[in-house]
Write an enzyme that holds these catalytic residues in place. Sequence first.
Site, PDB file in Angstrom:
ATOM      1  N   ARG A   1      11.611  -0.768  11.480  1.00 52.49           N
ATOM      2  CA  ARG A   1      10.049  -1.144  12.313  1.00 52.49           C
ATOM      3  C   ARG A   1      10.035  -2.281  13.237  1.00 52.49           C
ATOM      4  NH1 ARG A   1       5.174  -0.276   8.262  1.00 52.49           N
ATOM      5  NH2 ARG A   1       4.268  -1.230   9.878  1.00 52.49           N
TER       6      ARG A   1
ATOM      7  N   ARG B   1      11.393  -7.682   4.562  1.00 55.56           N
ATOM      8  CA  ARG B   1      11.628  -6.366   4.535  1.00 55.56           C
ATOM      9  C   ARG B   1      12.313  -5.966   6.074  1.00 55.56           C
ATOM     10  NH1 ARG B   1       5.936  -2.819   4.140  1.00 55.56           N
ATOM     11  NH2 ARG B   1       5.545  -3.442   6.237  1.00 55.56           N
TER      12      ARG B   1
ATOM     13  N   LYS C   1       0.933  -1.156  -0.020  1.00 52.27           N
ATOM     14  CA  LYS C   1      -0.142   0.054  -0.026  1.00 52.27           C
ATOM     15  C   LYS C   1       0.998   1.288   0.033  1.00 52.27           C
ATOM     16  CE  LYS C   1      -2.286  -0.961   4.098  1.00 52.27           C
ATOM     17  NZ  LYS C   1      -1.685  -1.815   4.421  1.00 52.27           N
TER      18      LYS C   1
ATOM     19  N   ARG D   1      -0.984  -8.956  13.241  1.00 51.21           N
ATOM     20  CA  ARG D   1      -1.777  -7.879  12.504  1.00 51.21           C
ATOM     21  C   ARG D   1      -2.654  -8.458  11.456  1.00 51.21           C
ATOM     22  NH1 ARG D   1       3.448  -5.284  10.599  1.00 51.21           N
ATOM     23  NH2 ARG D   1       2.462  -3.550   9.429  1.00 51.21           N
TER      24      ARG D   1
ATOM     25  N   ARG E   1      -9.441   1.618   9.053  1.00 53.61           N
ATOM     26  CA  ARG E   1      -9.173   0.118   9.422  1.00 53.61           C
ATOM     27  C   ARG E   1     -10.248  -0.485  10.378  1.00 53.61           C
ATOM     28  NH1 ARG E   1      -2.875   0.558   9.334  1.00 53.61           N
ATOM     29  NH2 ARG E   1      -2.063  -1.312   9.515  1.00 53.61           N
TER      30      ARG E   1
HETATM   31  P1  AMP Z   1       0.788   0.617   9.158  1.00 48.25           P
HETATM   32  O1  AMP Z   1       1.954   1.533   8.866  1.00 48.25           O
HETATM   33  O2  AMP Z   1      -0.308   1.100   8.384  1.00 48.25           O
HETATM   34  O3  AMP Z   1       1.100  -1.009   9.044  1.00 48.25           O
HETATM   35  O4  AMP Z   1       0.536   0.787  10.744  1.00 48.25           O
HETATM   36  C1  AMP Z   1       1.311   0.535  11.769  1.00 48.25           C
HETATM   37  C2  AMP Z   1       0.615   0.100  13.145  1.00 48.25           C
HETATM   38  O5  AMP Z   1      -0.202   1.482  13.372  1.00 48.25           O
HETATM   39  C3  AMP Z   1      -0.868  -0.814  12.793  1.00 48.25           C
HETATM   40  O6  AMP Z   1      -0.452  -2.050  13.252  1.00 48.25           O
HETATM   41  C4  AMP Z   1      -1.743  -0.136  14.152  1.00 48.25           C
HETATM   42  O7  AMP Z   1      -1.319  -0.427  15.377  1.00 48.25           O
HETATM   43  C5  AMP Z   1      -1.344   1.431  13.832  1.00 48.25           C
HETATM   44  N1  AMP Z   1      -2.352   2.073  12.968  1.00 48.25           N
HETATM   45  C6  AMP Z   1      -2.116   2.328  11.674  1.00 48.25           C
HETATM   46  N2  AMP Z   1      -3.204   3.055  11.122  1.00 48.25           N
HETATM   47  C7  AMP Z   1      -4.330   2.522  11.966  1.00 48.25           C
HETATM   48  C8  AMP Z   1      -5.604   2.970  11.958  1.00 48.25           C
HETATM   49  N3  AMP Z   1      -6.241   3.581  10.863  1.00 48.25           N
HETATM   50  N4  AMP Z   1      -6.321   2.771  13.168  1.00 48.25           N
HETATM   51  C9  AMP Z   1      -5.828   2.074  14.350  1.00 48.25           C
HETATM   52  N5  AMP Z   1      -4.354   1.635  14.165  1.00 48.25           N
HETATM   53  C10 AMP Z   1      -3.754   1.997  13.360  1.00 48.25           C
END
Ligand code: AMP
Length: 189
Positions: A135, A127, A13, A146, A88
């Site tokens: 990360r 990654r 994404k 996740r 989400r």
């Molecule tokens: P991402 O980089 O989008 O995979 O996000 C990393 C982490 O941030 C996720 O596993 C969640 O803990 C938190 N996070 C990111 N976006 C959201 C969202 N829209 N709602 C809730 N938690 C989020």
Amino acid sequence: MDLIIFGPPGAGKGTQAQLIQERYQLKKLSTGDMLRGEVSSGTPLGMKLEEIIASGQLVSDDIIIEIIANCISEPECQKGFILDGFPRTVVQAKALDEMLGHMGRKIQYVLVLEVDEEILIDRITSRAAEAGATRDDDNAETLKQRLTVYHEQTEPVLPYFENKGVLRKIDGMRPINEVTAEIEVILKN
Ligand code: AMP
């Protein structure tokens, strides 16, 4: 043009959102990046967020909705945005629609990157192994969590947007440039 790029963790994404941002002058809004920014600032909120992110759970809807509400009203989002990692949950999707409705705007497309989950796990673990990957939620254990969270809380967002006729499914297993090309075909229409 207001877009959402959607898919499980590791689907690509962020990469596609970045390319779309450059090609269409849309503002990329990545909630994951924003949260990691808050974490690195070391504030009390950041410390709380760090724990939640590392566990693979979702940050509360209230926090994330407030963050997005502030972003989309900024001048840099006036020409449109692409959301990466938001919404989400169904609560977040409904809140987004409501915010946009007040602004006389709506989501044109939800671009769904469909991927094979086993290959996904490979992608994320490699990654994590890459130099510079920092990360701490990119490990096999957190990834499983996740993915569970994705299936339980995030996938139900899909029928919500399907009912609105804005869902577009894309084969996310193809090379990056082919995925981008498919997105471009959708956006031309
Ligand atoms: P991402 O980089 O989008 O995979 O996000 C990393 C982490 O941030 C996720 O596993 C969640 O803990 C938190 N996070 C990111 N976006 C959201 C969202 N829209 N709602 C809730 N938690 C989020």
